[in-house]
Write a protein that holds these residues in place. Structure first.
Motif, PDB file in Angstrom:
ATOM      1  N   SER A  94      -9.252  -4.045   7.265  1.00  0.00           N
ATOM      2  CA  SER A  94      -9.498  -2.598   7.136  1.00  0.00           C
ATOM      3  C   SER A  94     -10.969  -2.321   6.846  1.00  0.00           C
ATOM      4  O   SER A  94     -11.712  -3.192   6.373  1.00  0.00           O
ATOM      5  N   SER A 146       0.837  -1.207   0.000  1.00  0.00           N
ATOM      6  CA  SER A 146       0.000   0.000   0.000  1.00  0.00           C
ATOM      7  C   SER A 146       0.869   1.253   0.000  1.00  0.00           C
ATOM      8  O   SER A 146       2.098   1.178  -0.103  1.00  0.00           O
ATOM      9  N   TYR A 147       0.230   2.405   0.144  1.00  0.00           N
ATOM     10  CA  TYR A 147       0.944   3.677   0.195  1.00  0.00           C
ATOM     11  C   TYR A 147       0.200   4.618   1.134  1.00  0.00           C
ATOM     12  O   TYR A 147      -0.976   4.398   1.476  1.00  0.00           O
ATOM     13  N   ASP A 165      -2.581   7.679   7.086  1.00  0.00           N
ATOM     14  CA  ASP A 165      -3.599   6.792   6.514  1.00  0.00           C
ATOM     15  C   ASP A 165      -2.979   5.999   5.372  1.00  0.00           C
ATOM     16  O   ASP A 165      -2.371   6.567   4.458  1.00  0.00           O
ATOM     17  N   HIS A 191      -3.752   3.656   2.184  1.00  0.00           N
ATOM     18  CA  HIS A 191      -4.814   3.352   1.243  1.00  0.00           C
ATOM     19  C   HIS A 191      -5.147   1.858   1.328  1.00  0.00           C
ATOM     20  O   HIS A 191      -4.257   1.004   1.276  1.00  0.00           O
ATOM     21  N   ALA A 192      -6.440   1.542   1.448  1.00  0.00           N
ATOM     22  CA  ALA A 192      -6.860   0.142   1.536  1.00  0.00           C
ATOM     23  C   ALA A 192      -8.353   0.033   1.338  1.00  0.00           C
ATOM     24  O   ALA A 192      -9.134   0.792   1.930  1.00  0.00           O
ATOM     25  N   SER A 212      -1.832   7.723   2.011  1.00  0.00           N
ATOM     26  CA  SER A 212      -2.732   8.649   1.316  1.00  0.00           C
ATOM     27  C   SER A 212      -2.867   9.971   2.055  1.00  0.00           C
ATOM     28  O   SER A 212      -3.151  11.015   1.438  1.00  0.00           O
ATOM     29  N   THR A 213      -2.680   9.955   3.362  1.00  0.00           N
ATOM     30  CA  THR A 213      -2.711  11.188   4.165  1.00  0.00           C
ATOM     31  C   THR A 213      -1.555  11.149   5.145  1.00  0.00           C
ATOM     32  O   THR A 213      -1.405  10.180   5.913  1.00  0.00           O
ATOM     33  N   HIS A 218     -10.079   2.988   4.780  1.00  0.00           N
ATOM     34  CA  HIS A 218      -8.613   3.069   4.809  1.00  0.00           C
ATOM     35  C   HIS A 218      -8.133   2.548   6.172  1.00  0.00           C
ATOM     36  O   HIS A 218      -8.953   2.206   7.031  1.00  0.00           O
TER      37      HIS A 218
END
Length: 269
Positions: A231, A144-145, A166, A168-169, A147-148, A241
């Motif tokens: 998640s 993942s990466y 956060d 991403h998921a 996002s916030t 997320h």
């Protein structure tokens, strides 16, 4: 002219000498020679003649000949030498057997020691591998990466800024413990929705929020990469997320930079 005696079963012919018969008659030359030759044959079969007896035989006078077998005589010293040779051979055989048995036992002990050392080496390697695994860290969601980012501002957060990051998921994605530790909270966490807090083995704490389901309970120990939940979008969110947070204590407000925290443990995020 031949005459026949009327008494007894024997017949005596004219011109022949009478021969005495009975238990006291001495054995003839042929009988004595045969008996002595039998003893020689027995010694010859054992290999004695030609080794131990050779010097004694050379000193004997010319043997009496019968025309069949030469007569040989021995004294007690030859018999003693034969006995000594037999005893020496028996002793040598026992010593050889003892040496062979000792060699086999030494080989067995060496093989057992080598197997023990190999087993202990494997056990040490396994313990070391397990120790390294328990000390390792992973990302909370694989592939993942973020996002916030940490400390992002906005009215969405009651504190005025984001206390974690956060990932991403999509809803139902597997969430993993980032390292080894013990679960200290597992349940509803207000604006965090369904959340889990883990006390890590290094004394820090990690939080996993907005979960759709929880797969661990308070007091349970977890290992790096172990699935602890899925998640979701529970709590104060705008979409599914994973909220991940690193803290110095289990309480809200003790947050630290989660990206720096993961990177300090070898996780590339």
């Amino acid at each position: 002219m031949a005459f026949t005696c009327a008494t007894g079963n024997s017949t005596e012919k004219s011109g022949e000498k009478n021969r005495a018969t009975g238990r006291h008659r001495r054995p003839g030359r042929f009988e004595r020679t045969t008996a002595r030759a039998a003893g020689v044959a027995a010694l010859t079969a054992t290999g004695v003649i030609g080794t131990l007896a050779a010097p004694a035989l050379a000193a004997e006078p010319a043997a009496e000949q019968t025309g069949l077998i030469p007569v040989i005589t021995f004294d007690n010293s030859i018999a003693d030498q034969i006995d000594a040779q037999a005893i020496a051979q028996e002793r040598a055989a026992k010593e050889a057997a003892a040496v062979e048995q000792a060699a086999k036992e030494a080989a067995r002990l060496k093989a057992a020691e080598q197997a023990k050392q190999e087993r202990e080496a494997k056990e040490r390697a396994a313990r070391e591998a397990e120790r390294k695994r328990l000390m390792s860290y992973v990302a909370p969601i694989a592939g993942s990466y973020i996002s916030t980012g940490y400390k992002s501002g906005g009215a969405v957060w009651s504190s005025g800024s984001h206390t974690g990051v956060d990932f991403h998921a999509a809803s139902g994605t597997s969430v993993h413990a980032v390292g080894a530790g013990t679960v200290v909270e597992a349940g509803w966490g207000g604006s965090y929705g369904n959340n889990i807090v883990i006390k890590m083995n290094d004394g820090t704490y990690t939080q996993y929020g907005h979960l759709s389901s929880i797969g661990v309970s308070v007091g349970q120990t977890v290992t790096p990469g172990q699935q602890i939940g899925l998640s979701g979008a529970t709590g104060n969110v705008t979409g599914p997320h994973l909220h991940f947070e690193a803290r110095t204590t289990s309480e809200y407000g003790s947050d630290i930079d989660p990206v720096s925290y993961l990177r300090s443990h070898g996780v590339n995020v």
